[in-house]
Design an enzyme around this catalytic site. Sequence first.
Site, PDB file in Angstrom:
ATOM      1  N   LYS A  22       0.826  -1.206   0.000  1.00 55.12           N
ATOM      2  CA  LYS A  22       0.000   0.000   0.000  1.00 55.12           C
ATOM      3  C   LYS A  22       0.861   1.257   0.000  1.00 55.12           C
ATOM      4  CE  LYS A  22      -3.969   0.034   2.298  1.00 55.12           C
ATOM      5  NZ  LYS A  22      -3.795  -1.252   2.936  1.00 55.12           N
ATOM      6  N   ARG A  92      -3.804   2.597   8.287  1.00 56.63           N
ATOM      7  CA  ARG A  92      -4.053   1.333   7.578  1.00 56.63           C
ATOM      8  C   ARG A  92      -2.818   0.447   7.597  1.00 56.63           C
ATOM      9  NH1 ARG A  92      -8.264   1.559   3.532  1.00 56.63           N
ATOM     10  NH2 ARG A  92      -9.296   3.577   3.448  1.00 56.63           N
ATOM     11  N   GLY A 101      -8.265  -7.272   3.866  1.00 54.84           N
ATOM     12  CA  GLY A 101      -9.173  -7.474   4.985  1.00 54.84           C
ATOM     13  C   GLY A 101      -8.617  -8.267   6.145  1.00 54.84           C
ATOM     14  N   MET A 103      -5.879  -7.617   8.063  1.00 56.44           N
ATOM     15  CA  MET A 103      -5.354  -6.830   9.179  1.00 56.44           C
ATOM     16  C   MET A 103      -6.235  -5.602   9.398  1.00 56.44           C
ATOM     17  SD  MET A 103      -1.269  -7.280   8.683  1.00 56.44           S
ATOM     18  CE  MET A 103      -1.307  -6.825   6.969  1.00 56.44           C
ATOM     19  N   ARG A 336      -3.491  -1.506  -6.237  1.00 57.07           N
ATOM     20  CA  ARG A 336      -2.682  -2.706  -6.030  1.00 57.07           C
ATOM     21  C   ARG A 336      -3.008  -3.677  -7.149  1.00 57.07           C
ATOM     22  NH1 ARG A 336      -5.793  -4.279  -0.474  1.00 57.07           N
ATOM     23  NH2 ARG A 336      -7.852  -4.655  -1.353  1.00 57.07           N
ATOM     24  N   HIS A 452     -15.871  -8.603   1.102  1.00 54.69           N
ATOM     25  CA  HIS A 452     -14.857  -9.511   1.648  1.00 54.69           C
ATOM     26  C   HIS A 452     -15.028 -10.926   1.113  1.00 54.69           C
ATOM     27  CE1 HIS A 452     -13.575 -12.513   4.698  1.00 54.69           C
ATOM     28  NE2 HIS A 452     -12.478 -11.779   4.702  1.00 54.69           N
ATOM     29  N   SER A 768      13.070 -43.645 -11.506  1.00 48.11           N
ATOM     30  CA  SER A 768      11.907 -42.819 -11.204  1.00 48.11           C
ATOM     31  C   SER A 768      11.845 -42.694  -9.686  1.00 48.11           C
ATOM     32  CB  SER A 768      10.627 -43.468 -11.740  1.00 48.11           C
ATOM     33  OG  SER A 768       9.512 -42.653 -11.437  1.00 48.11           O
ATOM     34  N   GLY A 770      10.257 -42.301  -6.410  1.00 53.62           N
ATOM     35  CA  GLY A 770       8.919 -42.396  -5.795  1.00 53.62           C
ATOM     36  C   GLY A 770       8.926 -41.591  -4.512  1.00 53.62           C
ATOM     37  N   ASN A 772       6.756 -40.196  -2.586  1.00 53.14           N
ATOM     38  CA  ASN A 772       5.849 -40.454  -1.464  1.00 53.14           C
ATOM     39  C   ASN A 772       6.537 -41.376  -0.453  1.00 53.14           C
ATOM     40  OD1 ASN A 772       4.046 -38.999  -2.955  1.00 53.14           O
ATOM     41  ND2 ASN A 772       2.777 -40.733  -3.550  1.00 53.14           N
ATOM     42  N   ASP A 773       7.009 -42.544  -0.929  1.00 52.43           N
ATOM     43  CA  ASP A 773       7.677 -43.491  -0.037  1.00 52.43           C
ATOM     44  C   ASP A 773       9.070 -43.023   0.353  1.00 52.43           C
ATOM     45  OD1 ASP A 773       5.575 -45.171   0.242  1.00 52.43           O
ATOM     46  OD2 ASP A 773       6.392 -46.820  -0.939  1.00 52.43           O
ATOM     47  N   CYS A 836       7.692 -39.544  -9.718  1.00 52.17           N
ATOM     48  CA  CYS A 836       6.296 -39.913  -9.971  1.00 52.17           C
ATOM     49  C   CYS A 836       5.454 -39.877  -8.703  1.00 52.17           C
ATOM     50  CB  CYS A 836       6.221 -41.301 -10.604  1.00 52.17           C
ATOM     51  SG  CYS A 836       6.993 -42.582  -9.608  1.00 52.17           S
ATOM     52  N   TYR A 856      11.974 -35.530 -16.332  1.00 48.48           N
ATOM     53  CA  TYR A 856      10.516 -35.337 -16.356  1.00 48.48           C
ATOM     54  C   TYR A 856       9.934 -35.428 -14.948  1.00 48.48           C
ATOM     55  CZ  TYR A 856      10.074 -40.409 -15.706  1.00 48.48           C
ATOM     56  OH  TYR A 856      10.147 -41.683 -15.200  1.00 48.48           O
TER      57      TYR A 856
END
Length: 890
Positions: A22, A92, A101, A103, A336, A452, A768, A770, A772-773, A836, A856
């Site tokens: 601002k 402000r 909105g 703060m 803004r 809002h 590849s 993995g 997640n694991d 992956c 990739y």
Amino acid sequence: MTKFVYMFNEGNGKKKELLGGKGANLAEMTKIGLPVPYGFTVTTEACHDYYKIGKAISVDIEFQILEALSSLEEATDKTLGDPLNPLLVSVRSGAVHSMPGMMDTVLNLGMNDETVEGLAELTLNPRFAYDSYRRFIQMFSDVVLKIDSFYFEQCVEEMRAAKGFQSDPEMTAADWQEIIIRYKEIVKKHAKRLFPQDPKEQLFLAISAVFDSWHNQRAIVYRRLNQIPENLGTAVTIQSMVFGNMGPDSGTGVAFTRNPATGEAKLYGEYLINAQGEDVVAGIRTPQPIATLQKEMPDVYEQFAHTCELLEKHYRDMQDIEFTVERGSLYILQTRTGKRTAEAAIRIAVELVEEGMITKEEALLRVDPDQLNQLLHRRIDDTSDKQQLAKGLPASPGAATGLVVFDADVAERLANDHQSVILVRPETTPDDIHGMIASQATVTSRGGMTSHAAVVARGMGKACICGCDSLTIDLIQKQFKVGETVVREGDIITVDGSTGEIFLGEIAMIEPKLSEEFRQLLLWADEKRTLGVRANADNPTDAKKAMEFGAEGIGLCRTEHMFMDATRIPIVQEMIMAETFDERSIALSKLLPMQQEDFEGIFEVMNGNPVTIRLLDPPLHEFLPDKEELLIDITKLRMKDGDSEELKEKEQFLRKVRQLHEFNPMLGHRGCRLGMIFPEIYVMQVKAIFHAIARSMEKDIPVKPEIMIPLVGHVNELKQMRQLVVDAEVEVMEETGQVVDYVIGTMVEVPRAALTADEIAKEADFFSFGTNDLTQTTFGYSRDDAEGKFLQAYIETKVLPDNPFATLDVDGVGKLIETGVKLGRNANPSLKTGICGEHGGEKKSIQFCHEVGLDYVSCSPYRVPLARLAAAQATIRAGQKETKQPQTQR
């Protein structure tokens, strides 16, 4: 001495880190000569200092604020607290990144029992003066003294009802004087003090309150949602007031230089005659479209339209502008970069390129990849039978179905229980943000397109309907009425944020259609990116969707998902229950043609694009009935008939379940370990793959298969499994006469595989990761247990910066990936690498994948567009970094 305070003419738009968004924009607009009410900004560094010394304004900063106030008084020829010619200011917040909105703000500061009389005489408008004073008392009491606005609103509503008025503009000066007396009594009762009359005390209390609001709950939630760093702090802007509530030639409004919902290049916004700025966004009165201002104040509208055009060209982006008209004179209070929907973001970015305002690279960086998910989900099927219950303003596009709730806390609780909910409120406030996050959509009976609810919902990409005044909402009874129809909490409704319509019950949805601008942006992304983008798909339907979204292949085809079909589970269980090799082979021979058919369907859809097929990964017990359910069934059957065939079958299942039981299945007999002990399972799968390849080639369908061995931790596992694949391929080749070109690789998902990648790479054509694991095994976390028990607390208390299952842990898991890539390519220069896990569709993780040189990423079909855009942004940022590097060295 550190400079903590800047007058507007001392700053510029490049000082956002110091002056906040601002303050920087007000300084920039002052610099280019726009009609900006003068003021000054207390910097974000002052905010840091405030917290550093125990939430106090230091003597140095206080001195600089008073000096700046003196300069403001001189510039405006008014004095704070002067009864004859009072200076009034707004206080402000001004975060570095826009947090609309979240703060606190205080308007009309400087008013007291004396200055209100002076203002009434100066303006010859006592009603305006006393209205401004009561607004100040209410706002200051709420923000600074922490007295709930409910008490003040209730006081005004009682007065309106007693007078028979419908709206605030009908109230007289005498009415407001009476309200002021009542307001002071509310302050005395709830704050245990008199309302402060010293304007300088008011000023410093307000500045402290704005600094405090950086850590209020709604700001914390908003920062977490939008990934805004907590250490930035907020600036505070003190600006001389102009008044839109001085009569019919005054007003206030909010406008966007383009439509923030659709991106249409047309001035879009709302305003209220005889009102202050907070009235427009608070939802108390429903405003008028900006176009009608052209009829009511043509000169002001023409000046405003010209200003909007100038600001958009100056900032080279769509602007969100707050303005006030005081007695026919236009003032710009703020500009803004405007929040926008994904649809609007894409259209605006593409059209700004076409207008020559920005480059393609800038356009690609303007669109947040996460926003693309908004465009890839369903909308209401227009052919469905539906009866409109009500209609409001289409504040944010999209459609949703859910249970009606009237409270943000209830919405959050039900959503945590996996219920889809729609939050219905008279209007939302920043305190409702957690409920809006939890809900599928938001509906309000008051407020406009810039309220809002509308702004926050658009930022989150959720459907929102505002200003639906036909809804009579009863928060006590937890219901709303439309005519004679009553909708209670827990009832199901469907909302269409694109049309503003609300319907009773659940309505069918259809798949989205992508705009030409969307396709154009992604084509530009494909031109820039160097990282390939594949999809995780286990069937022809998902494969087709992936191709529609621009995937260049399948990076993960999970073969176990093919076993989950209801018609196949009995055969899979027959295979698991087999006690001998011959029995198991009979069951596997039944599964082979089924798997072959699956692969043929996928190969046909992919038409020559690579398909990475992972051999069976989960432990075998996952395909058997649940142990607890078996025990219950067996107990019931024994009581009913102790010698039935069904009982014998269940008891046999229970014996096998107990035999296969593991203390830690995630680290147990799964992945390549299954293939090592039961090689016939993998042989069946590999033969199914090669038979499918041969059949596809007979049909002239090009095939590019990649066979992936899961959970390899030692090179000897991959060596043995690789030979199994080769032997099976030779057998099928002799049977079919087809020569197949294929590659064999592994999924790197345990730390040892990454650390010994140089050995493993000698047996692999590709890696590849993995993730997640790999994240589970690196952290030693069981994902389900961690996310359900302690992970959220870790994130909230900053033990971890992010959920490592959502955003790749660069310092730990990332280091293993980087090590695996480097060691692997040193041993095998032609080694192809990708990921992956779910991180393949997350923008920060994709940035890392680009930086470590992966070939990739692979993600779910619906995240392919996100990955394409994020990969392009990674390439552009890398280029920018290289451009800056020589300058740094010089």
